[in-house]
Design a protein around this motif. Sequence first.
Motif, short mmCIF file in Angstrom:
data_model
loop_
_atom_site.label_atom_id
_atom_site.label_comp_id
_atom_site.label_asym_id
_atom_site.label_seq_id
_atom_site.Cartn_x
_atom_site.Cartn_y
_atom_site.Cartn_z
N UNK A 1 0.84 -1.19 0.00
CA UNK A 1 0.00 0.00 0.00
C UNK A 1 0.88 1.25 0.00
N UNK A 2 0.42 2.26 -0.72
CA UNK A 2 1.13 3.53 -0.77
C UNK A 2 0.23 4.62 -0.21
N UNK A 3 0.85 5.56 0.50
CA UNK A 3 0.12 6.65 1.14
C UNK A 3 0.76 7.98 0.78
N UNK A 4 -0.09 8.98 0.55
CA UNK A 4 0.38 10.31 0.20
C UNK A 4 0.54 11.15 1.46
N UNK A 5 1.63 11.91 1.50
CA UNK A 5 1.88 12.79 2.63
C UNK A 5 0.77 13.84 2.71
N UNK A 6 0.18 13.99 3.90
CA UNK A 6 -0.85 14.99 4.10
C UNK A 6 -2.24 14.56 3.71
N UNK A 7 -2.38 13.35 3.14
CA UNK A 7 -3.70 12.86 2.76
C UNK A 7 -4.45 12.42 4.01
N UNK A 8 -5.79 12.25 3.92
CA UNK A 8 -6.57 11.77 5.07
C UNK A 8 -5.97 10.49 5.64
N UNK A 9 -5.89 10.40 6.96
CA UNK A 9 -5.26 9.26 7.61
C UNK A 9 -5.93 7.96 7.17
N UNK A 10 -5.09 7.00 6.77
CA UNK A 10 -5.59 5.68 6.42
C UNK A 10 -6.16 5.56 5.02
N UNK A 11 -5.96 6.56 4.18
CA UNK A 11 -6.51 6.52 2.82
C UNK A 11 -5.39 6.26 1.82
N UNK A 12 -5.18 5.01 1.39
CA UNK A 12 -4.07 4.71 0.48
C UNK A 12 -4.35 5.19 -0.93
N UNK A 13 -3.28 5.55 -1.64
CA UNK A 13 -3.41 5.95 -3.04
C UNK A 13 -3.12 4.77 -3.96
N UNK A 14 -2.64 3.67 -3.39
CA UNK A 14 -2.37 2.46 -4.17
C UNK A 14 -2.48 1.26 -3.24
N UNK A 15 -3.16 0.22 -3.72
CA UNK A 15 -3.30 -1.02 -2.95
C UNK A 15 -3.13 -2.21 -3.89
N UNK A 16 -2.30 -3.16 -3.48
CA UNK A 16 -2.17 -4.43 -4.20
C UNK A 16 -2.18 -5.53 -3.17
N UNK A 17 -3.28 -6.28 -3.08
CA UNK A 17 -3.43 -7.36 -2.11
C UNK A 17 -3.57 -8.68 -2.86
N UNK A 18 -2.71 -9.63 -2.55
CA UNK A 18 -2.71 -10.92 -3.25
C UNK A 18 -2.76 -12.06 -2.24
N UNK A 19 -3.51 -13.12 -2.56
CA UNK A 19 -3.59 -14.28 -1.69
C UNK A 19 -4.94 -14.40 -1.00
N UNK A 20 -5.00 -15.27 -0.01
CA UNK A 20 -6.21 -15.49 0.77
C UNK A 20 -6.10 -14.75 2.11
N UNK A 21 -7.11 -13.95 2.41
CA UNK A 21 -7.07 -13.19 3.65
C UNK A 21 -8.49 -12.77 4.04
N UNK A 22 -8.67 -12.51 5.33
CA UNK A 22 -9.95 -12.02 5.83
C UNK A 22 -9.93 -10.50 5.87
N UNK A 23 -11.08 -9.89 6.04
CA UNK A 23 -11.14 -8.44 6.14
C UNK A 23 -10.41 -7.95 7.39
N UNK A 24 -10.43 -8.77 8.44
CA UNK A 24 -9.70 -8.40 9.66
C UNK A 24 -8.20 -8.37 9.39
N UNK A 25 -7.71 -9.36 8.67
CA UNK A 25 -6.28 -9.39 8.33
C UNK A 25 -5.93 -8.22 7.42
N UNK A 26 -6.79 -7.94 6.45
CA UNK A 26 -6.54 -6.80 5.56
C UNK A 26 -6.47 -5.51 6.36
N UNK A 27 -7.39 -5.33 7.29
CA UNK A 27 -7.43 -4.10 8.10
C UNK A 27 -6.15 -3.94 8.91
#
Length: 227
Positions: free
Chosen positions: A167-193
């Motif tokens: 995940x990539x984050x922009x300086x000064x952007x809203x906290x926790x709002x990524x500008x890029x996400x690449x998630x691969x594999x098996x995972x739960x929403x809890x693990x993703x969070x």
Amino acid sequence: MARPDRRESSQIRALNCVLGPLNRVDGSAQFTSGNTSLICGIYGPIDVKVFDEKLDRAHLEVKFRPDINVSTTKDRWIESAIRNTFERNILGHLHPRTLVQINLQVREGDGSVDAVAINATTMALVDAGVPLRCMVAAATCAVMPGGEMVVDPVAEEVELAVSVHTMAFAEGAPVGEPVYVDSRGDFSMEQYSKCHDICAMTAERILAFMRTAIEGKVTKESHISAI
């Protein structure tokens, strides 16, 4: 679980950044995280071919070369990810009908390559003086078979991981709002969070490192100018 390089699960590898290592480019940077190292060269804004010309903004071109010089689907994905991330971040409307070319070369790849590629691109664009909305930093988190989450995984950990998240984050952007996400594999929403939170905190640390590297170069250049 013991990690191959004996780090704690939340510990990133040693970071290093050299600004301006390349000649004959408008800006460059070599960004290193442990044994993963990429060098990025920037050309632009420069003249663009007619069929790539955009009337309202600069055209962005990304070329990514792996260390083994054999391109894969993953490499094309990294090109696309960098293009999409920085097309929104570069103030291209200031240089319409021009080209900004990003050239990335893997010097050594030992996990978390896409995150290091994004970080190298940010620093090279800053070195080139390309106008940006803000700096961007990326981090990778892997979920291991036992459920443990490790940040900045090496290649061995990536191979064993149940899922890998960059995940990539922009300086000064809203906290926790990524500008890029690449998630691969098996995972739960809890693990993703949880991986999201780990990447966000790690990106903040990397952004702090980036600011220090830039300040160091500016201070050095100011000292040389004063002599």
